[in-house]
Each structure stands twice: as structure tokens, then as C-alpha cells.
Design a protein around this motif. Structure first.
Motif, mmCIF file in Angstrom:
data_model
loop_
_atom_site.group_PDB
_atom_site.id
_atom_site.type_symbol
_atom_site.label_atom_id
_atom_site.label_comp_id
_atom_site.label_asym_id
_atom_site.label_seq_id
_atom_site.Cartn_x
_atom_site.Cartn_y
_atom_site.Cartn_z
ATOM 1 N N LYS A 38 61.734 -33.364 51.343
ATOM 2 C CA LYS A 38 62.417 -33.881 50.588
ATOM 3 C C LYS A 38 62.182 -35.362 50.305
ATOM 4 O O LYS A 38 62.489 -35.924 49.261
ATOM 5 C CB LYS A 38 63.986 -33.605 50.477
ATOM 6 N N GLY A 39 62.128 -35.783 51.449
ATOM 7 C CA GLY A 39 62.006 -37.276 51.639
ATOM 8 C C GLY A 39 61.043 -38.107 50.596
ATOM 9 O O GLY A 39 61.304 -39.381 50.130
ATOM 10 N N GLY A 40 60.082 -37.447 50.204
ATOM 11 C CA GLY A 40 58.975 -38.233 49.212
ATOM 12 C C GLY A 40 59.511 -38.187 47.810
ATOM 13 O O GLY A 40 58.720 -38.828 46.899
ATOM 14 N N PHE A 41 60.696 -37.618 47.311
ATOM 15 C CA PHE A 41 60.991 -37.480 46.112
ATOM 16 C C PHE A 41 61.290 -38.729 45.175
ATOM 17 O O PHE A 41 60.821 -39.077 44.212
ATOM 18 C CB PHE A 41 62.182 -36.493 45.849
ATOM 19 N N ILE A 42 62.010 -39.463 45.882
ATOM 20 C CA ILE A 42 62.163 -40.968 44.974
ATOM 21 C C ILE A 42 60.746 -41.629 45.128
ATOM 22 O O ILE A 42 60.585 -42.279 44.113
ATOM 23 C CB ILE A 42 63.286 -41.808 45.938
ATOM 24 N N PHE A 43 59.931 -42.002 45.978
ATOM 25 C CA PHE A 43 58.722 -42.604 46.105
ATOM 26 C C PHE A 43 58.097 -42.078 44.850
ATOM 27 O O PHE A 43 57.372 -42.835 44.348
ATOM 28 C CB PHE A 43 58.390 -42.402 47.516
ATOM 29 N N MET A 44 58.016 -40.867 45.159
ATOM 30 C CA MET A 44 56.865 -39.933 43.983
ATOM 31 C C MET A 44 57.409 -40.372 42.530
ATOM 32 O O MET A 44 56.550 -40.587 41.873
ATOM 33 C CB MET A 44 57.091 -38.488 44.207
ATOM 34 N N ALA A 45 58.756 -40.235 42.472
ATOM 35 C CA ALA A 45 59.322 -40.844 41.043
ATOM 36 C C ALA A 45 58.960 -41.997 40.387
ATOM 37 O O ALA A 45 58.425 -42.266 39.386
ATOM 38 C CB ALA A 45 60.709 -40.306 41.092
ATOM 39 N N ASP A 46 59.086 -43.131 41.395
ATOM 40 C CA ASP A 46 58.716 -44.301 41.073
ATOM 41 C C ASP A 46 57.279 -44.652 40.860
ATOM 42 O O ASP A 46 56.796 -45.412 40.157
ATOM 43 C CB ASP A 46 59.462 -45.526 42.163
ATOM 44 N N LEU A 47 56.368 -44.022 41.835
ATOM 45 C CA LEU A 47 55.086 -44.307 41.619
ATOM 46 C C LEU A 47 54.588 -43.535 40.597
ATOM 47 O O LEU A 47 53.610 -44.280 39.840
ATOM 48 C CB LEU A 47 54.615 -43.424 43.133
ATOM 49 N N VAL A 48 54.886 -42.395 40.142
ATOM 50 C CA VAL A 48 54.142 -41.864 38.956
ATOM 51 C C VAL A 48 54.716 -42.660 37.797
ATOM 52 O O VAL A 48 53.783 -42.814 36.684
ATOM 53 C CB VAL A 48 54.490 -40.328 38.675
ATOM 54 N N ARG A 49 55.898 -43.154 37.650
ATOM 55 C CA ARG A 49 56.209 -43.888 36.533
ATOM 56 C C ARG A 49 55.481 -45.201 36.450
ATOM 57 O O ARG A 49 55.603 -46.172 35.478
ATOM 58 C CB ARG A 49 57.563 -44.047 36.438
ATOM 59 N N ALA A 50 54.994 -45.788 37.427
ATOM 60 C CA ALA A 50 54.124 -46.953 37.654
ATOM 61 C C ALA A 50 52.806 -46.774 37.232
ATOM 62 O O ALA A 50 51.804 -47.950 37.341
ATOM 63 C CB ALA A 50 54.568 -47.753 38.806
ATOM 64 N N MET A 51 52.126 -45.311 37.178
ATOM 65 C CA MET A 51 50.834 -45.341 36.798
ATOM 66 C C MET A 51 50.553 -44.925 35.274
ATOM 67 O O MET A 51 51.459 -44.305 34.724
ATOM 68 C CB MET A 51 50.650 -43.985 37.837
ATOM 69 N N SER A 52 49.698 -45.313 34.918
ATOM 70 C CA SER A 52 49.179 -45.120 33.552
ATOM 71 C C SER A 52 48.165 -44.030 33.343
ATOM 72 O O SER A 52 47.894 -43.446 32.228
ATOM 73 C CB SER A 52 48.663 -46.539 32.734
ATOM 74 N N HIS A 53 47.473 -44.109 34.520
ATOM 75 C CA HIS A 53 46.231 -42.873 34.698
ATOM 76 C C HIS A 53 46.784 -41.642 34.329
ATOM 77 O O HIS A 53 48.108 -41.276 34.425
ATOM 78 C CB HIS A 53 46.211 -42.896 36.188
ATOM 79 N N ARG A 54 45.989 -40.620 34.055
ATOM 80 C CA ARG A 54 46.313 -39.121 34.067
ATOM 81 C C ARG A 54 47.117 -38.597 35.270
ATOM 82 O O ARG A 54 46.054 -38.638 36.205
ATOM 83 C CB ARG A 54 45.350 -38.497 33.299
ATOM 84 N N VAL A 55 47.975 -38.101 35.259
ATOM 85 C CA VAL A 55 48.398 -37.577 36.589
ATOM 86 C C VAL A 55 49.023 -36.213 36.319
ATOM 87 O O VAL A 55 49.660 -35.984 35.328
ATOM 88 C CB VAL A 55 49.601 -38.464 37.380
ATOM 89 N N SER A 56 49.060 -35.435 37.335
ATOM 90 C CA SER A 56 49.701 -34.045 37.226
ATOM 91 C C SER A 56 50.371 -33.995 38.865
ATOM 92 O O SER A 56 50.173 -34.922 39.417
ATOM 93 C CB SER A 56 48.894 -33.122 37.192
ATOM 94 N N LEU A 57 51.319 -33.487 38.640
ATOM 95 C CA LEU A 57 52.233 -33.540 40.223
ATOM 96 C C LEU A 57 52.486 -31.984 40.615
ATOM 97 O O LEU A 57 52.977 -30.906 39.733
ATOM 98 C CB LEU A 57 53.272 -34.441 40.077
ATOM 99 N N ASP A 58 52.970 -31.857 41.991
ATOM 100 C CA ASP A 58 53.262 -30.628 42.376
ATOM 101 C C ASP A 58 54.290 -31.215 43.777
ATOM 102 O O ASP A 58 54.129 -32.250 44.083
ATOM 103 C CB ASP A 58 52.250 -29.734 42.980
ATOM 104 N N PHE A 59 54.913 -29.920 44.081
ATOM 105 C CA PHE A 59 55.822 -30.272 45.397
ATOM 106 C C PHE A 59 55.590 -29.330 46.493
ATOM 107 O O PHE A 59 55.244 -28.054 46.291
ATOM 108 C CB PHE A 59 57.283 -30.199 44.985
ATOM 109 N N ILE A 60 55.557 -29.737 47.732
ATOM 110 C CA ILE A 60 55.534 -28.853 48.910
ATOM 111 C C ILE A 60 56.623 -29.067 50.074
ATOM 112 O O ILE A 60 57.029 -30.453 49.764
ATOM 113 C CB ILE A 60 54.092 -29.197 49.510
ATOM 114 N N ALA A 61 57.053 -28.213 50.600
ATOM 115 C CA ALA A 61 58.082 -28.341 51.544
ATOM 116 C C ALA A 61 57.902 -27.824 52.819
ATOM 117 O O ALA A 61 57.545 -26.721 52.855
ATOM 118 C CB ALA A 61 59.819 -28.047 50.776
ATOM 119 N N VAL A 62 57.989 -28.632 53.680
ATOM 120 C CA VAL A 62 57.681 -28.038 55.167
ATOM 121 C C VAL A 62 58.832 -28.574 56.102
ATOM 122 O O VAL A 62 59.658 -29.500 55.745
ATOM 123 C CB VAL A 62 56.416 -28.630 55.638
#
Ligand code: IMP
Ligand code: MG
Length: 172
Positions: A38-62
Motif C-alpha cells: 500500500k505504501g506507494g499509493f500517495i507517491f504514485m498519485a502525486d507522480l502521475v498528476r505531475a506527468m503530462s506524458h501518456r501514462v497508464s497504471l496498475d497496482f500490485i500488492a505483496v
């Protein structure tokens, strides 16, 4: 609780990382971000919103096997990805690289799925704790060997919601 990295400092660094990532990938190529829950969710949310590039995303939990030897690095898959990685540019988005064992294992699993490229972005790194030499292309901040919480990172599932990163002291 002592604030180690305040919200503004984190936001500025995440924006800079997003810029760095975009410069490294050729214009039209889509970047597929794989967030480690779960730890990456906030970093991911801020990172993708700072990107203008075409991005897609997915989640994995271990999760680490609680009883296995610490050095095995073997992790249990709690949630696998929804889509395949073949031929895609993948960036693993993780909260922190500590011993490096979790990330090494994750990189092995994902590399076996034949992505076009595989890189890793970690908000934090504790190099003094490293047990294996794992490649992390994008690092937000390098920190000392302290247990930190906030901005996605938890202690016993608490503190993930803090907008800053703090060092947890005894008695907190
Ligand atoms: P590694 O396999 O030792 O690199 O483990 C990395 C994982 O341990 C991270 O994804 C975190 O979930 C957890 N972790 C390591 N250090 C900290 C910390 O200081 N605070 C919160 N979680 C941590
Ligand atoms: Mg984690």
C-alpha cells in the motif's frame, strides 16, 4: 514525531522526478506505472498528476513472509496486476527501498513478463540498510537509517495519511 521532509519539499521533489522520467522516455511511448501497495499509493498519485506524458497504471500488492528468513526476500503475492507487461515501458513505483529484498524479488517477477523496459522509482532510499544491490533509477530522497512514516508509509497501518514524512520516536 519529528518531521523529516515537509509537504512542500516532497511535492517539489516529486514534480522534479516526474520531469526527469518524462525526459528519459521518447515522446509517444506510453509509460505504464506499477504501484506497489500500500505504501506507494500517495507517491504514485502525486507522480502521475505531475506527468503530462501518456501514462497508464496498475497496482500490485505483496507481503513479506513473516516467518521466512529475512535474507530470502521471498514475498507473497497478495494482488497481482490486472494486465500483462509484454512490450511495455514499466516503472515500478515504491515507497522506500530498505534492504532491497522486496524490490529485487518484484523486479524478477516483472522482468519475467517481458516488458520493453523496466525501471524503478522509490520516494525514499536507506542505502545503509541495503543487503542486495538493486537498481533504482529514480530516487526521491536518500535518508539515514530511521523508521519513517507518512505520505503512504505506515507503522502498524497508521500514519499513511500524513502529508509529510516523519521519524517515529518511542512513545509516539
Ligand atoms: P526491503 O525489502 O527491506 O527493501 O523493504 C521495503 C519495505 O519495507 C517497504 O516497502 C516498506 O513497506 C517497509 N519499510 C522499510 N523501511 C520503512 C520505514 O522506515 N517506514 C515504513 N516502512 C518501511
Ligand atoms: Mg512497501
Amino acid at each position: 514525531m519529528n518531521v523529516l521532509l515537509d509537504a512542500e519539499t516532497i511535492q517539489a521533489r516529486v514534480k522534479a522526478l516526474a520531469g526527469e522520467i518524462e525526459r528519459d522516455y521518447p515522446g509517444d511511448d506510453e509509460i505504464h506505472l506499477v504501484c506497489v501497495l500500500k505504501g506507494g499509493f500517495i507517491f504514485m498519485a502525486d507522480l502521475v498528476r505531475a506527468m503530462s506524458h501518456r501514462v497508464s497504471l496498475d497496482f500490485i500488492a505483496v507481503s513479506s513472509y513473516a516467518k521466512s528468513t529475512k535474507s530470502s526476500g521471498e514475498v507473497r503475492m497478495l494482488k497481482d496486476l490486472d494486465s500483462g507487461l509484454q512490450g511495455r515501458h514499466i516503472i515500478i513505483v515504491e515507497d522506500i527501498v530498505d534492504t532491497g529484498l522486496t524490490l529485487t524479488y518484484l523486479q524478477e517477477i516483472l522482468r519475467a513478463r517481458s516488458p520493453k523496459s523496466l525501471r524503478t522509482a522509490c520516494l525514499l532510499s536507506k542505502p545503509s540498510r541495503r543487503q542486495v544491490d538493486v537498481a533504482v533509477e529514480y530516487i526521491g530522497f536518500t535518508i539515514e537509517d530511521r523508521f519513517v512514516v507518512g505520505y503512504g508509509l505506515d507503522y502498524a497501518e497508521k500514519y499513511r495519511n500524513l502529508p509529510y514524512i516523519a521519524v517515529l520516536n518511542e512513545g509516539d
